[in-house]
Motif scaffolding. Structure first.
Motif, PDB file in Angstrom:
ATOM      1  N   SER A 170      -2.898  -5.483  -4.027  1.00  0.00           N
ATOM      2  CA  SER A 170      -4.440  -5.510  -4.428  1.00  0.00           C
ATOM      3  C   SER A 170      -5.309  -4.600  -3.691  1.00  0.00           C
ATOM      4  O   SER A 170      -6.416  -3.872  -4.601  1.00  0.00           O
TER       5      SER A 170
ATOM      6  N   HIS B   9      -4.654  -1.160  -5.763  1.00  0.00           N
ATOM      7  CA  HIS B   9      -4.308  -1.255  -7.101  1.00  0.00           C
ATOM      8  C   HIS B   9      -4.882  -0.023  -7.804  1.00  0.00           C
ATOM      9  O   HIS B   9      -4.103   0.409  -8.895  1.00  0.00           O
TER      10      HIS B   9
ATOM     11  N   VAL C 269       2.231  -4.682  -8.111  1.00  0.00           N
ATOM     12  CA  VAL C 269       0.673  -4.804  -8.631  1.00  0.00           C
ATOM     13  C   VAL C 269       0.299  -3.568  -9.260  1.00  0.00           C
ATOM     14  O   VAL C 269      -0.444  -3.581 -10.518  1.00  0.00           O
TER      15      VAL C 269
ATOM     16  N   HIS D 137      -0.454  -4.576 -13.081  1.00  0.00           N
ATOM     17  CA  HIS D 137      -1.437  -5.268 -13.277  1.00  0.00           C
ATOM     18  C   HIS D 137      -2.304  -5.131 -14.660  1.00  0.00           C
ATOM     19  O   HIS D 137      -3.470  -5.988 -14.843  1.00  0.00           O
TER      20      HIS D 137
ATOM     21  N   ALA E 269       1.374  -9.634  -9.857  1.00  0.00           N
ATOM     22  CA  ALA E 269       0.653  -8.720 -11.024  1.00  0.00           C
ATOM     23  C   ALA E 269      -0.011  -9.672 -11.989  1.00  0.00           C
ATOM     24  O   ALA E 269      -1.280  -9.485 -12.405  1.00  0.00           O
TER      25      ALA E 269
END
Length: 487
Positions: free
Chosen positions: A302, A305, A354, A358, A380
């Motif tokens: 996160s 990302h 991720v 994502h 993700a």
């Protein structure tokens, strides 16, 4: 902004304890060596305490055998001048010889004296008189003595049929000595002498054993000292190595943080986006009960990302209007660029899930690989919801932010299409009050220590020291982002 290192007092402080852990490991290693070596030394000392007396006893017994053989040979040479067969024919001569034998028995510590003729006939026996006159042709030692003309000595074996009456005397020295007449073995004397008793607590045995044990313990102490120094040197080297590894990890992470900060400074409207999505992703991940390893991946992913957007031109990244197809392709390329950045740093590779996935969608219409449903990694799927939600409630160059409830409504509309239905249902349970409290916490304290703790865990696993770490035993609320560990 507060120094994230000063706030890293969380349950994930394992890797920074390497120095103290190494010292504790050294002490434990030395104590273990001392205990085991002490017992080994004690056992060896005990074995030596028993073995030395036995060796000394065997040596004295051998000397006793040689002495007994010499005494017997001198007696035969001096007192038995005729062959046993001739003595048997002459009672007077046999009587004189028996008198000499009786004196020899008394002063020589003997228990039996037998006189054998060359044909295996027992001419005389001090104890076994009932066997006198019998032949024993199978007496091997007698045959060997007559054949070789040499004296044979051994510890008596009372299993022989002619020696059963000697068992009560215990250990005996058995001797066969030839009776030489005119250079020829005309018979033999079989004599049994009391052997010295085995005794542990004699002065010279105690002295020898004491010297042996003290020498061994002295050597043990010397070796233990050398081992202790070697262990300390090894642990000191290991500590320096871990410190260097720790410093390198911080340097890598500082560089990544700087890149993220630079990215946010390019687009001031997205400042704080990385912090908010980390906190919200962690909040949802904990409510879903995903494992700690997945939480670490989720936190780091996160945070990183959009790291690939550092390579996207400002003209596209900050464009207020719609993007062309080519500009969309360039924007989408930030996923690949982000993967290239983190793949050069081993402990950041878990963030790849991720970063790579994502933008995938539950129905398979996303990019970069078109995955769908549960094939998309859970980290993700969680982040996809959080990323879109934070983007909706934040100002962008091409639109203004929308309200909290309106953003939740859009997320709900994407249930089963863009987003995982289970995660959307969980997300819908978040109240406005909870979200506002989370934002205030982030604004006041930041999330640096939360990210740092994930990095620490990943470093710990990468270095293979998780089994040796001593993790915190308390369980603070991870969403209370700055709450220190009480351990």
């Amino acid at each position: 902004m507060a120094d994230y290192r000063a706030n890293a007092t969380v349950p994930y402080n394992t890797i920074w304890l390497w120095g103290g852990m190494a010292s504790g490991f050294a002490d434990k290693l030395i104590r273990t060596f001392f205990k085991r070596s002490f017992w080994i030394a004690a056992i060896i000392s005990l074995v030596l305490s028993i073995a030395f007396p036995l060796v000394i006893y065997r040596y004295h017994l051998h000397q006793y055998e040689l002495e007994s053989a010499e005494i017997l040979q001198r007696f035969i040479e001096k007192e038995i001048c005729a062959s046993p067969a001739d003595l048997r024919k002459s009672p007077r001569s046999l009587g004189l010889t028996v008198e000499n034998i009786n004196v020899f028995m008394e002063f020589g510590n003997l228990v039996e004296f037998k006189l054998w003729a060359a044909d295996g006939t027992l001419v005389y026996a001090y104890l076994a008189k009932d066997l006198t006159g019998h032949r024993f042709p199978d007496n091997k030692m007698l045959a060997d003595t007559l054949r070789t003309g040499e004296t044979h000595v051994e510890i008596e074996d009372t299993r022989d049929s002619e020696n059963l009456n000697l068992k009560k005397y215990g250990t005996l020295v058995e001797m066969y000595a030839p009776v030489i007449v005119d250079g020829k073995a005309e018979g033999a004397a079989e004599v049994y002498r009391m052997a010295p008793r085995f005794t542990l607590l004699t002065t010279h045995i105690i002295l020898v054993v004491s010297i042996a044990v003290m020498s061994f313990m002295l050597l043990y102490g010397l070796l233990f000292g050398q081992f202790r120094r070697a262990a300390n040197n090894l642990i000191e080297y290991e500590t320096k190595l871990q410190d260097a590894y720790r410093s390198l990890g911080f340097s890598y992470f500082d560089t990544i943080r700087s890149l993220i900060k630079a990215l946010e400074l390019r687009d001031m409207e997205t400042e704080g986006h990385s912090e908010r999505v980390v906190a919200l992703s962690l909040f949802i991940g904990e409510k879903l009960g995903i494992p700690e390893t997945e939480l670490d991946r989720l936190v780091l992913g996160s945070y990183l990302h959009d790291i690939g957007k550092i390579g996207v031109p400002d003209s596209i990244l900050l464009k207020p209007g719609s993007l062309t197809r080519e500009e969309e392709r360039i924007i989408h390329s930030h996923v690949g660029m982000g993967l290239e950045i983190i793949n050069t740093i081993e402990f950041l590779k878990p963030a790849a899930e991720v970063i790579r996935y994502h933008h995938e969608k539950w129905d398979g219409s996303g990019y970069k690989e078109g995955l769908k449903e549960d094939v998309i990694p859970i980290s993700a799927r969680i982040f996809a919801v959080v990323d879109v939600f934070d983007a909706l409630i934040s100002d962008r160059p091409y639109r203004r932010a929308i309200e909290f409830e309106e953003a939740k409504k859009i997320i709900r509309e994407g249930r089963g299409k863009h987003f995982d239905p289970t995660i959307v249902d969980m997300f819908m349970e978040i109240r406005r009050e909870e979200f506002d409290a989370l934002k205030r916490e982030i604004a006041e304290r930041g999330i640096h220590h939360t990210v740092t703790s994930a990095v620490e865990n990943l470093l710990c696993r990468l270095n293979g020291t998780c089994q040796g770490c001593q993790p915190c035993t308390c369980e603070p609320d991870r969403m209370a982002l700055t709450k220190p560990c009480s351990c």
